[in-house]
Scaffold this motif. Sequence first.
Motif, short mmCIF file in Angstrom:
data_model
loop_
_atom_site.label_atom_id
_atom_site.label_comp_id
_atom_site.label_asym_id
_atom_site.label_seq_id
_atom_site.Cartn_x
_atom_site.Cartn_y
_atom_site.Cartn_z
N ASN A 174 33.10 56.63 38.99
CA ASN A 174 32.59 56.25 37.94
C ASN A 174 31.47 57.01 37.51
N VAL B 252 32.00 54.45 30.44
CA VAL B 252 32.97 54.00 31.33
C VAL B 252 33.33 52.42 30.58
N PRO C 247 29.25 49.51 32.36
CA PRO C 247 30.63 49.61 31.57
C PRO C 247 30.47 49.04 30.22
#
Length: 299
Positions: A82, A88, A159
């Motif tokens: 990530n 993300v 995210p």
Amino acid sequence: MINIGGPDDWSRWFAVEQVERGTWLVGEPGHVNCFLVEGTERAVLVDTGLGMADIAAAVSALTDRPVLAVNTHSHSDHRGGNWRFTEVAAHPLAAGTLTQPVDGDYLAGYLDVARAQLAAYERAREADDRFFHLFTDASRPRPLPEAADQWAVPAGPAPRPLADGERIGLGGRDLTVLHTPGHSPDSICLLDERAGLLFAGDTLITGDFWAHTPDTEIEVFAATLRELADQLAGQLSAIHPAHTLRYRAGPAFLTAAADAFEAIVAGTSAGRPGTDLLLRPALRHEFAEFTVLRPPAAR
Ligand SMILES: [Zn+2]
């Protein structure tokens, strides 16, 4: 086998195979199956793997579109890369974990298991080459990257939260987010409705279903699988799970999994004492195409 190492370690580590037009397996054979799904405007990378080698480099060799990394859930083996991406997305419950680094002790323990697995493969390979011919280029476990001992997984970017039913438009195709709690509360699957592809994460596994960890709620898992089977019946052409060397399953696999979990919840399946791959005790409920692991004692 000689591992030369160096900056393009990734090209030796990842197994890349086009599984459909515009869809690639970017696999870490024996570890994690990530998938790159490309539209005309952008691409989604489904999971970022262990993070032992540079998956962003592997992906940029396949597409020049901007890439959104989507985690099927926050378990360490699905988010290792990530930190190599700026964009993300994941289920909101995953955010707390994804923005923390992965614990070094976990990584050290994982490396031990990875080395044991590689040694097992070298033994299996001899028999396979002579008799069975099951390993392919996309499914042969690779030697560990030279830098494996320095393996670290830093915190990833925050995210973007994904909601159940949300569509991620890629240009000419899209992926629908399905919240599929069970393996973990933050699990999602991604559905390419038009192509009939289901990217299943750990919600469907062609080997051992991990349903014996504290994260798992078996009744929730069973309900999720039944709902998926009902909802997607007749719509799927292939299922792509995140683990084992069988990274593609037919649509019937979903119904078989739903039936199996239902039998476990109903108490009509008897598990046999055994272990998981880390050799921790687990009850093994064995079915024709897969096994479901449960905690050794009733919870
Ligand atoms: Zn998991």
